[in-house]
Design a protein around this motif. Structure first.
Motif, PDB file in Angstrom:
ATOM      1  N   THR A  30      36.009  36.488  35.133  1.00  0.00           N
ATOM      2  CA  THR A  30      34.657  36.117  35.560  1.00  0.00           C
ATOM      3  C   THR A  30      34.679  35.073  36.678  1.00  0.00           C
ATOM      4  O   THR A  30      33.760  35.029  37.487  1.00  0.00           O
ATOM      5  CB  THR A  30      33.822  35.584  34.379  1.00  0.00           C
ATOM      6  N   LYS A  31      35.722  34.272  36.740  1.00  0.00           N
ATOM      7  CA  LYS A  31      35.826  33.263  37.793  1.00  0.00           C
ATOM      8  C   LYS A  31      36.095  33.913  39.155  1.00  0.00           C
ATOM      9  O   LYS A  31      35.566  33.475  40.173  1.00  0.00           O
ATOM     10  CB  LYS A  31      36.932  32.261  37.451  1.00  0.00           C
ATOM     11  N   HIS A  32      36.902  34.980  39.183  1.00  0.00           N
ATOM     12  CA  HIS A  32      37.307  35.578  40.449  1.00  0.00           C
ATOM     13  C   HIS A  32      36.531  36.833  40.826  1.00  0.00           C
ATOM     14  O   HIS A  32      36.527  37.222  41.990  1.00  0.00           O
ATOM     15  CB  HIS A  32      38.804  35.912  40.430  1.00  0.00           C
ATOM     16  N   TYR A  33      35.900  37.501  39.862  1.00  0.00           N
ATOM     17  CA  TYR A  33      35.224  38.774  40.133  1.00  0.00           C
ATOM     18  C   TYR A  33      33.860  38.523  40.770  1.00  0.00           C
ATOM     19  O   TYR A  33      33.071  37.741  40.278  1.00  0.00           O
ATOM     20  CB  TYR A  33      35.070  39.568  38.836  1.00  0.00           C
ATOM     21  N   GLN A  34      33.577  39.215  41.897  1.00  0.00           N
ATOM     22  CA  GLN A  34      32.334  39.007  42.633  1.00  0.00           C
ATOM     23  C   GLN A  34      31.456  40.252  42.670  1.00  0.00           C
ATOM     24  O   GLN A  34      30.660  40.436  43.583  1.00  0.00           O
ATOM     25  CB  GLN A  34      32.645  38.558  44.061  1.00  0.00           C
ATOM     26  N   GLY A  35      31.592  41.149  41.721  1.00  0.00           N
ATOM     27  CA  GLY A  35      30.739  42.338  41.668  1.00  0.00           C
ATOM     28  C   GLY A  35      31.147  43.400  42.667  1.00  0.00           C
ATOM     29  O   GLY A  35      32.304  43.732  42.805  1.00  0.00           O
ATOM     30  N   ASN A  36      30.170  43.938  43.388  1.00  0.00           N
ATOM     31  CA  ASN A  36      30.415  45.029  44.336  1.00  0.00           C
ATOM     32  C   ASN A  36      30.844  44.542  45.713  1.00  0.00           C
ATOM     33  O   ASN A  36      30.606  45.210  46.703  1.00  0.00           O
ATOM     34  CB  ASN A  36      29.165  45.899  44.482  1.00  0.00           C
ATOM     35  N   ASN A  37      31.455  43.405  45.789  1.00  0.00           N
ATOM     36  CA  ASN A  37      31.927  42.855  47.054  1.00  0.00           C
ATOM     37  C   ASN A  37      33.235  43.553  47.436  1.00  0.00           C
ATOM     38  O   ASN A  37      34.300  43.247  46.922  1.00  0.00           O
ATOM     39  CB  ASN A  37      32.134  41.344  46.917  1.00  0.00           C
ATOM     40  N   ASP A  38      33.155  44.519  48.361  1.00  0.00           N
ATOM     41  CA  ASP A  38      34.351  45.268  48.750  1.00  0.00           C
ATOM     42  C   ASP A  38      35.237  44.511  49.731  1.00  0.00           C
ATOM     43  O   ASP A  38      36.339  44.940  50.024  1.00  0.00           O
ATOM     44  CB  ASP A  38      33.950  46.618  49.352  1.00  0.00           C
ATOM     45  N   THR A  39      34.761  43.388  50.259  1.00  0.00           N
ATOM     46  CA  THR A  39      35.606  42.616  51.171  1.00  0.00           C
ATOM     47  C   THR A  39      36.583  41.725  50.410  1.00  0.00           C
ATOM     48  O   THR A  39      37.622  41.368  50.936  1.00  0.00           O
ATOM     49  CB  THR A  39      34.741  41.752  52.108  1.00  0.00           C
ATOM     50  N   ASP A  40      36.249  41.373  49.171  1.00  0.00           N
ATOM     51  CA  ASP A  40      37.139  40.569  48.339  1.00  0.00           C
ATOM     52  C   ASP A  40      38.171  41.491  47.689  1.00  0.00           C
ATOM     53  O   ASP A  40      37.816  42.471  47.031  1.00  0.00           O
ATOM     54  CB  ASP A  40      36.336  39.817  47.268  1.00  0.00           C
ATOM     55  N   VAL A  41      39.447  41.192  47.882  1.00  0.00           N
ATOM     56  CA  VAL A  41      40.520  42.050  47.375  1.00  0.00           C
ATOM     57  C   VAL A  41      40.482  42.127  45.851  1.00  0.00           C
ATOM     58  O   VAL A  41      40.629  43.202  45.267  1.00  0.00           O
ATOM     59  CB  VAL A  41      41.894  41.532  47.860  1.00  0.00           C
ATOM     60  N   PHE A  42      40.266  41.001  45.191  1.00  0.00           N
ATOM     61  CA  PHE A  42      40.248  40.958  43.736  1.00  0.00           C
ATOM     62  C   PHE A  42      39.141  41.852  43.189  1.00  0.00           C
ATOM     63  O   PHE A  42      39.376  42.686  42.310  1.00  0.00           O
ATOM     64  CB  PHE A  42      40.058  39.514  43.269  1.00  0.00           C
ATOM     65  N   SER A  43      37.929  41.710  43.704  1.00  0.00           N
ATOM     66  CA  SER A  43      36.787  42.491  43.216  1.00  0.00           C
ATOM     67  C   SER A  43      36.947  43.966  43.538  1.00  0.00           C
ATOM     68  O   SER A  43      36.657  44.828  42.703  1.00  0.00           O
ATOM     69  CB  SER A  43      35.486  41.963  43.833  1.00  0.00           C
ATOM     70  N   ALA A  44      37.406  44.272  44.740  1.00  0.00           N
ATOM     71  CA  ALA A  44      37.595  45.671  45.129  1.00  0.00           C
ATOM     72  C   ALA A  44      38.647  46.344  44.261  1.00  0.00           C
ATOM     73  O   ALA A  44      38.491  47.504  43.860  1.00  0.00           O
ATOM     74  CB  ALA A  44      37.981  45.759  46.602  1.00  0.00           C
ATOM     75  N   THR A  45      39.706  45.618  43.940  1.00  0.00           N
ATOM     76  CA  THR A  45      40.756  46.183  43.094  1.00  0.00           C
ATOM     77  C   THR A  45      40.248  46.432  41.685  1.00  0.00           C
ATOM     78  O   THR A  45      40.498  47.490  41.101  1.00  0.00           O
ATOM     79  CB  THR A  45      41.973  45.245  43.067  1.00  0.00           C
ATOM     80  N   TRP A  46      39.525  45.470  41.124  1.00  0.00           N
ATOM     81  CA  TRP A  46      38.994  45.674  39.779  1.00  0.00           C
ATOM     82  C   TRP A  46      37.970  46.797  39.755  1.00  0.00           C
ATOM     83  O   TRP A  46      37.898  47.562  38.794  1.00  0.00           O
ATOM     84  CB  TRP A  46      38.401  44.384  39.214  1.00  0.00           C
ATOM     85  N   ASN A  47      37.169  46.935  40.795  1.00  0.00           N
ATOM     86  CA  ASN A  47      36.230  48.058  40.862  1.00  0.00           C
ATOM     87  C   ASN A  47      36.979  49.380  40.886  1.00  0.00           C
ATOM     88  O   ASN A  47      36.610  50.332  40.207  1.00  0.00           O
ATOM     89  CB  ASN A  47      35.324  47.935  42.095  1.00  0.00           C
ATOM     90  N   SER A  48      38.065  49.426  41.653  1.00  0.00           N
ATOM     91  CA  SER A  48      38.885  50.643  41.718  1.00  0.00           C
ATOM     92  C   SER A  48      39.529  50.948  40.375  1.00  0.00           C
ATOM     93  O   SER A  48      39.560  52.096  39.942  1.00  0.00           O
ATOM     94  CB  SER A  48      39.948  50.468  42.783  1.00  0.00           C
ATOM     95  N   VAL A  49      40.034  49.917  39.699  1.00  0.00           N
ATOM     96  CA  VAL A  49      40.649  50.120  38.385  1.00  0.00           C
ATOM     97  C   VAL A  49      39.617  50.614  37.380  1.00  0.00           C
ATOM     98  O   VAL A  49      39.864  51.542  36.602  1.00  0.00           O
ATOM     99  CB  VAL A  49      41.318  48.814  37.890  1.00  0.00           C
ATOM    100  N   MET A  50      38.420  50.026  37.398  1.00  0.00           N
ATOM    101  CA  MET A  50      37.380  50.444  36.444  1.00  0.00           C
ATOM    102  C   MET A  50      36.921  51.871  36.705  1.00  0.00           C
ATOM    103  O   MET A  50      36.658  52.630  35.771  1.00  0.00           O
ATOM    104  CB  MET A  50      36.185  49.479  36.497  1.00  0.00           C
ATOM    105  N   ILE A  51      36.847  52.287  37.972  1.00  0.00           N
ATOM    106  CA  ILE A  51      36.470  53.664  38.290  1.00  0.00           C
ATOM    107  C   ILE A  51      37.574  54.627  37.863  1.00  0.00           C
ATOM    108  O   ILE A  51      37.311  55.698  37.314  1.00  0.00           O
ATOM    109  CB  ILE A  51      36.176  53.802  39.803  1.00  0.00           C
ATOM    110  N   THR A  52      38.819  54.243  38.085  1.00  0.00           N
ATOM    111  CA  THR A  52      39.949  55.099  37.724  1.00  0.00           C
ATOM    112  C   THR A  52      40.078  55.276  36.225  1.00  0.00           C
ATOM    113  O   THR A  52      40.314  56.373  35.732  1.00  0.00           O
ATOM    114  CB  THR A  52      41.261  54.510  38.296  1.00  0.00           C
ATOM    115  N   VAL A  53      39.903  54.197  35.471  1.00  0.00           N
ATOM    116  CA  VAL A  53      40.093  54.246  34.024  1.00  0.00           C
ATOM    117  C   VAL A  53      38.929  54.943  33.320  1.00  0.00           C
ATOM    118  O   VAL A  53      39.126  55.651  32.348  1.00  0.00           O
ATOM    119  CB  VAL A  53      40.310  52.826  33.467  1.00  0.00           C
ATOM    120  N   SER A  54      37.715  54.757  33.822  1.00  0.00           N
ATOM    121  CA  SER A  54      36.556  55.356  33.129  1.00  0.00           C
ATOM    122  C   SER A  54      36.309  56.772  33.471  1.00  0.00           C
ATOM    123  O   SER A  54      36.995  57.529  33.915  1.00  0.00           O
ATOM    124  CB  SER A  54      35.296  54.569  33.457  1.00  0.00           C
TER     125      SER A  54
END
Length: 146
Positions: free
Chosen positions: A122-146
């Motif tokens: 929650t400290k590093h995740y910024q939602g749908n911010n695709d410019t942030d590497v951390f958020s973009a990676t977690w979004n990609s992981v969540m799309i891949t896993v679900s």
């Protein structure tokens, strides 16, 4: 009767070592995937030294299990004393590594809780911010896993 028992033990050792070989290959593949993932999973792991160390341990243990399974299979089928000696030495190394991992997990147990990982996320995740590497990676992981 004695030859049949030894033959059975030889094939059982081959089968169990084949499963160790496959498990090592899976761990090695996961470790390599984490380190070279093009979606940026490496940046998430690199941000936390504990996770980076865990990724390297995953690679090392995967490689060691891969080699262990191979030596065990070849040593069992060929009944080669040298291969079986290396097999025993690798089993000893794995036991010592597991013992040290248990000690480290006990020492750093406050960093291995669900709350710690949730707080870090929650400290590093910024939602749908695709410019942030951390958020973009977690979004990609969540799309891949679900």
């Amino acid at each position: 009767m004695e030859g049949d028992c030894l033959s059975c033990m030889k094939y059982l050792m081959f089968v169990f070592n084949f499963f160790i070989f496959l498990g090592g290959a899976c761990l090695l593949a996961i470790g390599i995937w984490v380190m070279v993932d093009p979606t940026g999973f490496r940046e998430i792991v690199a941000a936390n030294p504990l996770l980076l160390t865990g990724a390297y341990i995953l690679l090392a243990m995967g490689g060691l299990l891969f080699l262990l399974g191979f030596l065990g299979c070849c040593g069992a089928v060929r009944e080669n004393k040298c291969l079986l000696l290396f097999f025993f030495l690798f089993i000893l190394i794995i036991f010592l590594a597991e013992l040290s991992a248990a000690i480290l997990a006990f020492i750093f147990r406050e960093n291995l809780t669900r709350e710690f990982f949730t707080k870090e996320l929650t400290k590093h995740y910024q939602g749908n911010n695709d410019t942030d590497v951390f958020s973009a990676t977690w979004n990609s992981v969540m799309i891949t896993v679900s």
